[in-house]
Design a protein around this motif. Structure first.
Motif, PDB file in Angstrom:
ATOM      1  N   UNK A 159       4.584  -4.842  12.149  1.00  0.00           N
ATOM      2  CA  UNK A 159       4.263  -6.073  11.410  1.00  0.00           C
ATOM      3  C   UNK A 159       4.519  -5.964   9.911  1.00  0.00           C
ATOM      4  N   UNK A 160       5.293  -4.975   9.467  1.00  0.00           N
ATOM      5  CA  UNK A 160       5.530  -4.839   8.030  1.00  0.00           C
ATOM      6  C   UNK A 160       6.517  -5.893   7.541  1.00  0.00           C
ATOM      7  N   UNK A 161       6.362  -6.266   6.284  1.00  0.00           N
ATOM      8  CA  UNK A 161       7.281  -7.186   5.627  1.00  0.00           C
ATOM      9  C   UNK A 161       8.438  -6.386   5.024  1.00  0.00           C
ATOM     10  N   UNK A 162       9.516  -7.065   4.702  1.00  0.00           N
ATOM     11  CA  UNK A 162      10.673  -6.395   4.109  1.00  0.00           C
ATOM     12  C   UNK A 162      10.297  -5.823   2.751  1.00  0.00           C
ATOM     13  N   UNK A 163      10.667  -4.558   2.534  1.00  0.00           N
ATOM     14  CA  UNK A 163      10.364  -3.896   1.264  1.00  0.00           C
ATOM     15  C   UNK A 163      11.380  -2.788   1.044  1.00  0.00           C
ATOM     16  N   UNK A 164      12.049  -2.825  -0.102  1.00  0.00           N
ATOM     17  CA  UNK A 164      13.022  -1.790  -0.433  1.00  0.00           C
ATOM     18  C   UNK A 164      12.276  -0.607  -1.052  1.00  0.00           C
ATOM     19  N   UNK A 165      12.328   0.547  -0.379  1.00  0.00           N
ATOM     20  CA  UNK A 165      11.641   1.741  -0.870  1.00  0.00           C
ATOM     21  C   UNK A 165      12.561   2.944  -0.750  1.00  0.00           C
ATOM     22  N   UNK A 208       4.961  10.365   3.221  1.00  0.00           N
ATOM     23  CA  UNK A 208       4.371   9.460   2.245  1.00  0.00           C
ATOM     24  C   UNK A 208       5.161   8.155   2.299  1.00  0.00           C
ATOM     25  N   UNK A 209       4.473   7.054   2.616  1.00  0.00           N
ATOM     26  CA  UNK A 209       5.136   5.783   2.857  1.00  0.00           C
ATOM     27  C   UNK A 209       4.567   4.678   1.981  1.00  0.00           C
ATOM     28  N   UNK A 210       5.390   3.682   1.722  1.00  0.00           N
ATOM     29  CA  UNK A 210       4.960   2.468   1.029  1.00  0.00           C
ATOM     30  C   UNK A 210       5.271   1.283   1.931  1.00  0.00           C
ATOM     31  N   UNK A 235       0.833  -1.201   0.000  1.00  0.00           N
ATOM     32  CA  UNK A 235       0.000   0.000   0.000  1.00  0.00           C
ATOM     33  C   UNK A 235       0.868   1.250   0.000  1.00  0.00           C
ATOM     34  N   UNK A 236       0.314   2.334  -0.532  1.00  0.00           N
ATOM     35  CA  UNK A 236       0.933   3.649  -0.475  1.00  0.00           C
ATOM     36  C   UNK A 236       0.034   4.535   0.373  1.00  0.00           C
TER      37      UNK A 236
END
Length: 239
Positions: free
Chosen positions: A105-111, A134-136, A69-70
């Motif tokens: 609880x977020x999963x790994x995500x390169x942003x 603003x986050x992803x 999600x954004x």
């Protein structure tokens, strides 16, 4: 003789910049003795008021049961050390103390989440600080038939509940909102349709090791509508 339009604009910009300087000079003077390692409101818990707006569902992995999600994520608090005479805006929060809120609880995500701003508004008891980002985020979801949901768990990384507690920002245009529309995500070469339906916030306390932390949990519901975009578009917001 009339002054060229471009020179008028340049002169106006210079005047406005000069007028704006005193507010930032005042802030710079306060920051010379400001210790950003120390949280505001020592002696009592600090209220961090939270709101958000989910902009879109960037992607859904049907096999891993993960959604990306954004969102706009906003935190509001008071700092008695930053009482100014005028409102100021900053590009980021690097020069002031700010909450160390994280998505537990977020999963790994390169942003590359660099879009943010800080606004400091004068109040009687200090500066009211709004930090907007603003986050992803990538999160796990579960489904029952076409009805799905995921949770967002927010906590302070290092401050227990006697130092920081979270609340819901009920101000005008705040709260926990989402875009009312259909989102299409490519999955193995086929567009799948989704629609957000609800966000239910909950404030609670969680015990981790020897400390108790304030936590904000968002339960976000959405519909998985397969490849039927027309059906998605026909649905009302309050399904």
């Amino acid at each position: 003789q009339n002054m060229p339009f471009n020179k008028v604009i340049l002169l106006l910009g210079t005047v406005l910049a000069v007028q704006a300087l005193p507010a930032y000079d005042e802030l710079d003077a306060k920051l010379k003795t400001y210790d950003k390692r120390v949280r505001p409101g020592l002696g009592s818990p600090l209220n961090v008021s939270v709101s958000s707006y989910i902009i879109s569902m960037e992607g859904v992995d049907l096999d891993l049961k993960e959604v990306v999600i954004s969102m706009y994520f906003r935190q509001l608090w008071r700092d008695e050390r930053l009482k100014l005479s005028e409102t100021v805006k900053l590009r980021d929060a690097s020069d002031i103390w700010h909450p160390d809120t994280f998505f537990a609880n977020e999963k790994s995500l390169v942003t590359s989440d660099h879009n943010q701003f800080v606004r400091i508004v004068p109040k009687d008891d200090g500066g009211e600080i709004l930090w907007s980002q603003k986050l992803t985020k990538r999160l796990a979801y579960i489904c029952q038939n076409s009805y799905c949901h995921f949770k967002i768990l927010l906590e302070s990384f290092s401050y227990p509940v006697e130092d920081i507690f979270y609340s819901i920002n009920h101000g005008e245009g705040q709260g926990f909102l989402f875009s009312d529309g259909c989102f299409n995500a490519d999955y193995e070469g086929t567009l799948k349709s989704y629609r957000l339906t609800r966000i239910e916030p909950e404030i609670k306390e969680v015990e981790v090791s020897t400390n108790v932390y304030s936590a904000l949990i968002l339960d976000v519901g959405f519909l998985y509508l397969g490849s039927d975009l027309n059906y998605c578009l026909s649905l009302s917001q309050d399904i």
